[in-house]
Design an enzyme around this catalytic site. Structure first.
Site, PDB file in Angstrom:
ATOM      1  CB  SER A  15      10.102 -16.228   4.715  1.00 40.03           C
ATOM      2  OG  SER A  15      11.494 -16.258   4.952  1.00 40.03           O
ATOM      3  CB  THR A 191       7.959 -32.771  -5.212  1.00 41.22           C
ATOM      4  OG1 THR A 191       7.971 -34.169  -4.888  1.00 41.22           O
ATOM      5  CG2 THR A 191       8.389 -32.581  -6.655  1.00 41.22           C
ATOM      6  N   PRO A 193       9.198 -31.061   0.204  1.00 36.05           N
ATOM      7  CG  PRO A 193      11.120 -29.729   0.367  1.00 36.05           C
ATOM      8  CD  PRO A 193      10.545 -30.877  -0.402  1.00 36.05           C
ATOM      9  CB  CYS A 384      12.845  12.296   2.568  1.00 36.00           C
ATOM     10  SG  CYS A 384      12.008  12.533   4.159  1.00 36.00           S
ATOM     11  CG  HIS A 510       9.435   9.489   0.631  1.00 38.60           C
ATOM     12  ND1 HIS A 510      10.630   8.802   0.744  1.00 38.60           N
ATOM     13  CD2 HIS A 510       9.253  10.139   1.813  1.00 38.60           C
ATOM     14  CE1 HIS A 510      11.138   9.019   1.954  1.00 38.60           C
ATOM     15  NE2 HIS A 510      10.335   9.821   2.619  1.00 38.60           N
ATOM     16  CD  GLU A 512      10.852   7.187  -2.449  1.00 41.83           C
ATOM     17  OE1 GLU A 512      11.212   6.967  -1.274  1.00 41.83           O
ATOM     18  OE2 GLU A 512      10.902   8.320  -2.972  1.00 41.83           O
TER      19      GLU A 512
END
Length: 540
Positions: A15, A191, A193, A384, A510, A512
């Site tokens: 991940s 290589t 994996p 906020c 917000h 951002e």
């Protein structure tokens, strides 16, 4: 038949390989070739959305214009491309099952057994087709969350397999992002994996067309040839994605040099068109060659997790771009701050930012930091909860209300200067009860906010339940904190400022979520501009 081309990006081996940034970077490159794109995230978790999930579990919650609480990857999508995203760009397993079960309860399936195939997979495909129909873009790029091999992702992978079967390889493209790890002792990239990850996909009926390999240094020709042979992918379709340690905005340039966009267009039989990319390359040059530097303290309870305030960090960098300044972020845990050591923590900072959040933990440390910023005339930006803490600090230390607080933290306070939105007082469910999405705000002429926005009416995204308690308005303004932004009916306070301070702004929204590297948000640009003035003064 729709002319839209579908590109699906899956991930394998590990991940956090950067699928979201890869989707955004590919979208950026295709737009630079004159094509239109829509971007979508398919998340395999059973939550309806990440709105009630801890940032430690999921990173920041990114809010769209229409008020959807989504994955932080949608922030990358909007920052890297021209896309304006909505709740239709964010899909979860929870949403899919919820929609199918609701239809089953209504009798829409006419008594048939409801199954993963075809009912769940059809709903997944329908979410993709709906996006394509509504936007009529040249490409829909879909990120399949999770890692191949996870049981949660299987229905999504089956749905996209069906789409390839239905539309063929000229309209549906599979891109697989994998990890090529380097064994430290041998110093050799492996290589195997990647080969195993492709086998996992093949077992599900998906043959990737393009492999993007995360690796710590560029792959050799021999390595690409080996992966090509064992994974049944054309040599030129094996793309090296080398780790970037400077700016995330270099990633589209890296993929351009690897010809990812050309490989994608060729695989789909599309005209490569002329690439108009100099604006992005100039932007990156500006980032890498900034002439000034400022130190900004970000004081938030989740600073130990890099992704918890991802959009804030990116927006600070955008503010730096607008001022030819490198922004060095110092992350400070508010629980480490008290009245005795606040100076030690904040000494040498050129700006102090307190971001949004929920819950009481760390509030007193934030208030100490805000008092320091206010009294020492250090540029301050409260977002906020950061704005609410600024209101509490001012109430305690200027108005003399020693127990000034938010009813979120102390429902019995004699001076609840921050309190819950009235219409939500009876709501007990945590999900879907907030003021969410874009709302208009009217700015007072002559205010700092007005001078930064250069406009009287703005629109910004919200995610909160509590507001400035309006009955304290006159007392605050008499003592020097001006309320300079309101909802159009003047019932909700959106912005507070201290005009006697060089730059002290708190906003209930917000900002951002509305900043891009190519279009820095005016408040972040103004905050960094004032911080760089303090930095220059410190040098002198």
């Amino acid at each position: 038949m729709s002319k839209t081309k579908y590109i699906f990006i899956t991930g394998g081996v590990s991940s956090s390989l950067g699928k979201g940034v890869t989707v955004a970077a590919l979208g950026c490159l295709l737009e630079a070739r004159g094509y239109s794109v829509s971007l979508q995230k398919m998340d395999p978790y059973i939550n309806i959305d990440p709105g009630t999930m801890s940032p430690y579990q999921h990173g920041e919650v990114y809010v769209t214009e229409d008020g959807a609480e989504t994955d932080l990857d949608l922030g990358y999508y909007e920052r890297f491309t021209k896309s304006h995203l909505s709740r239709k760009n964010s899909v979860s397993t929870g949403q899919i099952y919820h929609a199918v079960i609701e239809r089953e309860r209504k009798g829409d399936y006419l008594g048939r057994t409801v199954q993963v195939v075809p009912h769940i997979t059809n709903e997944i495909r329908n979410r993709i087709y709906t996006l394509a129909r509504e936007h009529e873009t040249d490409f829909v790029i879909v990120e399949i969350g999770g890692t191949v091999g996870d049981i949660e992702s299987v229905p999504f992978l089956e749905a996209i397999r069906q789409m390839r079967y239905e539309h063929g390889s000229s309209q549906v493209l599979f891109v697989h992002l994998t990890l090529v790890p380097t064994i430290t002792a041998a110093g050799e990239a492996k290589t195997k994996p990647t080969q195993h990850s492709v086998k996992e996909l093949l077992a599900l009926g998906i043959q990737p067309d393009i492999l993007i390999c995360r690796i710590n240094k560029p792959m050799t020709k021999e390595m690409k040839t080996k992966i090509s042979l064992f994974c049944n992918v054309k040599d030129q379709n094996v793309i090296s994605a080398v780790d970037i340690n400077t700016s995330i905005y270099e990633i589209p340039i890296m993929y351009k040099e690897e010809k990812l966009d050309e490989v994608v267009l060729n695989a789909l039989g599309m005209d490569t068109r002329k690439l108009s990319f100099s604006h992005w390359e100039n932007l990156v040059k500006k980032i890498l060659n900034a002439k000034k530097q400022v130190k900004i303290a970000v004081i938030g309870k989740y600073i130990s997790l890099q992704d918890a305030y991802r959009s804030v960090y990116e927006s600070l960098a955008h503010g730096g771009i607008a001022n030819d300044t490198e922004v060095v972020v110092h992350k400070i845990d508010p629980e480490d701050i008290d009245s005795k050591n606040v100076k030690d923590h904040l000494k040498g900072m050129h700006g102090i930012l307190v971001p949004g959040g929920f819950g009481e933990r760390g509030i007193e440390g934030k208030i100490q930091a805000i008092q320091y910023a206010r009294t020492k005339k250090i540029p301050f930006f409260g977002i906020c909860l950061g704005m609410q803490c600024a209101v509490i600090e001012f109430g305690r230390n200027v108005l003399g209300y020693k127990d000034a607080n938010s009813t979120e933290f102390n429902p019995k306070s004699n001076h609840p200067v921050i309190s819950m939105i009235e219409e939500q007082m009876e709501i007990e469910r945590m999900g879907g009860t907030m003021r969410l999405g874009a709302y208009p705000c009217i700015l007072k002429k002559g205010s700092t906010a007005y001078s930064e926005y250069k406009s009287e009416k703005i629109s910004e995204r919200h995610r909160h339940r509590f507001e400035f308690t309006l009955r304290y308005k006159d007392e605050y303004e008499k003592k020097g904190m001006n309320l300079t932004g309101f909802s159009p009916d003047e019932s909700l306070v959106e912005i507070v400022e201290i005009p006697s301070h060089p730059w002290f702004v708190g906003v209930q929204f917000h900002p951002e979520f509305n900043s891009k590297p190519t279009e820095p948000h005016p408040l972040f640009a103004g905050f960094i501009r004032q911080a760089s003035k303090l930095a220059k003064k410190s040098e002198d």
